[in-house]
Enzyme design. Sequence first.
Site: not given
Ligand code: NAD
Length: 259
Positions: A159, A166
């Site tokens: 990570y 985070k």
């Molecule tokens: P995802 O790839 O579907 O979403 C990430 C989003 O961030 C995308 O829509 C992307 O366009 C956007 N993004 C990146 N740079 C950007 C910018 N400069 N301006 C605007 N948007 C931008 O993946 P996800 O897993 O749905 O991620 C959403 C959130 O959940 C993130 O913060 C991620 O860290 C968090 N998260 C994910 C997980 C997991 O296992 N998938 C676990 C815990 C937390």
Amino acid sequence: MIAIDLSGRTGLVVGVADKHSIAWGIAQMLAEAGARLAITYQNERLEKNVRELAGTLSDALIMPLDVTDDAQIEAAFAAIGREFGRLDFLVHAVAFAPREDLSRDFVDTSREGYRISQEISAYSLAALARAARPWMKEAGGGSIVTMTYYGAEKVVAGYNVMGVAKAALEAAVRYLANDLGPDNIRVNAISAGPMKTLAARGIPGFMGMLKHHEEKAPLRRRVDMRELAGTALFLCSPLGSGITGEVIHVDAGYNILGL
Ligand code: NAD
């Protein structure tokens, strides 16, 4: 019967890339509860996808928003002001770190990789909260929900720089909660168990993390999108009105484990 009814409420959801995005799962559930939503897309590459998805919601406002661009933030909130005249909730589900930095030990993080990951994954919450504030005041208060991960609290192999971003995001939740509380604006984070999304595929060893989670989490399974979205819905609803500055784990209990 207690039901969550968000009709007459409006929300902005940032972070939809495709149908697997956590932001999309949350948007669907907020819309099901009756909210009218603004949905943004990061860039032209994602626009078509996002327009198709958001087009399935009733009367969504669809706009570009790259969180590193102040002019786009201003334009998005001007549109929200014009169209909605208020904002009840903001879902921030955005994170990014350059691939080469994600796959390095944290000790080897580049200056630029650190800057980018902090700007997009943590600072953007403050930038959006600031822009949302006047419209949330118009609504008499609001709820801001962001997405975080356990790698902020403990070292999770692979990570790396994102864990540090985070950690900053979770601290930002607390500071923003204190700044905005007097305006009745609540700020919370959901710490999600691993989900198969576009962003997750960038994490080295992600499939191994999923398997480990399923084997070890107290509930012996992953969480699903409806569980994450339901928590966001609760936090955006009057039922969550006493909660701010919190990191709520929706992870099948994984975070309680020691050895
Ligand atoms: P995802 O790839 O579907 O979403 C990430 C989003 O961030 C995308 O829509 C992307 O366009 C956007 N993004 C990146 N740079 C950007 C910018 N400069 N301006 C605007 N948007 C931008 O993946 P996800 O897993 O749905 O991620 C959403 C959130 O959940 C993130 O913060 C991620 O860290 C968090 N998260 C994910 C997980 C997991 O296992 N998938 C676990 C815990 C937390």
